[in-house]
Design an enzyme around this catalytic site. Sequence first.
Site, PDB file in Angstrom:
ATOM      1  N   ASP A 193       0.856  -1.188   0.000  1.00 20.67           N
ATOM      2  CA  ASP A 193       0.000   0.000   0.000  1.00 20.67           C
ATOM      3  C   ASP A 193       0.893   1.239   0.000  1.00 20.67           C
ATOM      4  OD1 ASP A 193      -2.984   0.875   0.487  1.00 20.67           O
ATOM      5  OD2 ASP A 193      -1.757   2.170   1.747  1.00 20.67           O
ATOM      6  N   HIS A 206      -4.883  14.660  -9.147  1.00 24.03           N
ATOM      7  CA  HIS A 206      -5.101  13.278  -9.584  1.00 24.03           C
ATOM      8  C   HIS A 206      -4.249  12.884 -10.788  1.00 24.03           C
ATOM      9  CE1 HIS A 206      -8.307  12.267  -6.800  1.00 24.03           C
ATOM     10  NE2 HIS A 206      -8.818  13.477  -7.000  1.00 24.03           N
ATOM     11  N   GLU A 233      -4.588   2.281  -4.431  1.00 28.53           N
ATOM     12  CA  GLU A 233      -3.131   2.358  -4.291  1.00 28.53           C
ATOM     13  C   GLU A 233      -2.549   1.068  -3.725  1.00 28.53           C
ATOM     14  OE1 GLU A 233      -4.802   4.432  -0.519  1.00 28.53           O
ATOM     15  OE2 GLU A 233      -5.401   4.089  -2.596  1.00 28.53           O
ATOM     16  N   ASN A 264      -2.526  12.777  -3.417  1.00 29.13           N
ATOM     17  CA  ASN A 264      -3.508  13.226  -4.404  1.00 29.13           C
ATOM     18  C   ASN A 264      -4.033  14.614  -4.091  1.00 29.13           C
ATOM     19  OD1 ASN A 264      -3.892  11.513  -6.592  1.00 29.13           O
ATOM     20  ND2 ASN A 264      -5.230  10.125  -5.486  1.00 29.13           N
ATOM     21  N   ASP A 309      -1.965   9.703 -10.634  1.00 22.90           N
ATOM     22  CA  ASP A 309      -1.918   8.571 -11.568  1.00 22.90           C
ATOM     23  C   ASP A 309      -0.482   8.254 -11.967  1.00 22.90           C
ATOM     24  OD1 ASP A 309      -4.636   8.363 -11.482  1.00 22.90           O
ATOM     25  OD2 ASP A 309      -5.005   9.302 -13.428  1.00 22.90           O
TER      26      ASP A 309
END
Length: 318
Positions: free
Chosen positions: A189, A202, A233, A197, A206
């Site tokens: 994780d 975003h 994630e 973010n 990404d």
Amino acid sequence: MPLPLPDTRPVACDDPGVYRTLLESTRAIPWRIDWASMRFTYIGPQIEELLGWTPSSWLSVNDWADRIHEDDRQQTVDFCVAQSQKGVDHEADYRALTRDGDQVWIRDVVHVVRRADGSVDSLVGFMFDITARKQAEDKILQLQRELEVLSYRDSLTGVANRRMFDTLYPVEWEKARASGEPLSLVVIDIDYFKQYNDHYGHVQGDECLRRVAQAMDAGASGPQELCARLGGEEFVLMLPATDADAARTVAERCRKLLRQQELPHARSGTGRTVTVSMGAGTIVPGAQDDALVFLDRIDRRLYQAKSAGRDRICDTET
């Protein structure tokens, strides 16, 4: 007085020249082989336009066999001979060689002609050029394979997706159970990804996911090892035939590769770059063990790693 209706009944024709003209005006290539001598008694002139070989060069079945692509030859010949000996009509698809060395896909439709006593008299048939059809079929198969690959691939990161993991995990579990070899999982994780973010947006989020996925995939680089994105994630490494020490080595290698990328993370609670937390475990599955229970155990170790401060591996129960 009513006019007589025209006679629409077919008119019989005994002129063989008419039939030959009809046969030779089609795209299909008619042929006939005498069974006793295994020699061609007729082959349509269309054969020269298609394959380049003149009709006069088709003397025996050996000429037919020699002009079949070597990869198709034995299977095609064996099949057609066996079916003909049984007196069974059949058809065969194969690649025929042209006089110039190219190849054409042929569908040969064969009818066995019998005498009154049931013995085989001859073989008659038609050759059809199915090259365009085969090319279309091959293109469809290629697209289907590409779509299948894409369906098992995470579109954002390029690594395997949850569907791929869910498909392969039970298979590797059963293989480990049958072989007695260890199976290791590492669940990963990204630390403080929400904060990442919120701070970078975003689009950059990404890109972060892609970079982390690349590091994890490169770290799990063995031929049987799989890196998959479980969602959000979270990622997983599936490591068949890998004991606990080797699994930890793989996990540490992934973390090292990620550190080398030095991805900035101004809102991280573990430093100034992107880090990950990992839960890891190894099992030699027994008859009473359950794959989902084991995966849940590794999930709990991941959250133990996060609770203990993140940016670490937890591979034991606490």
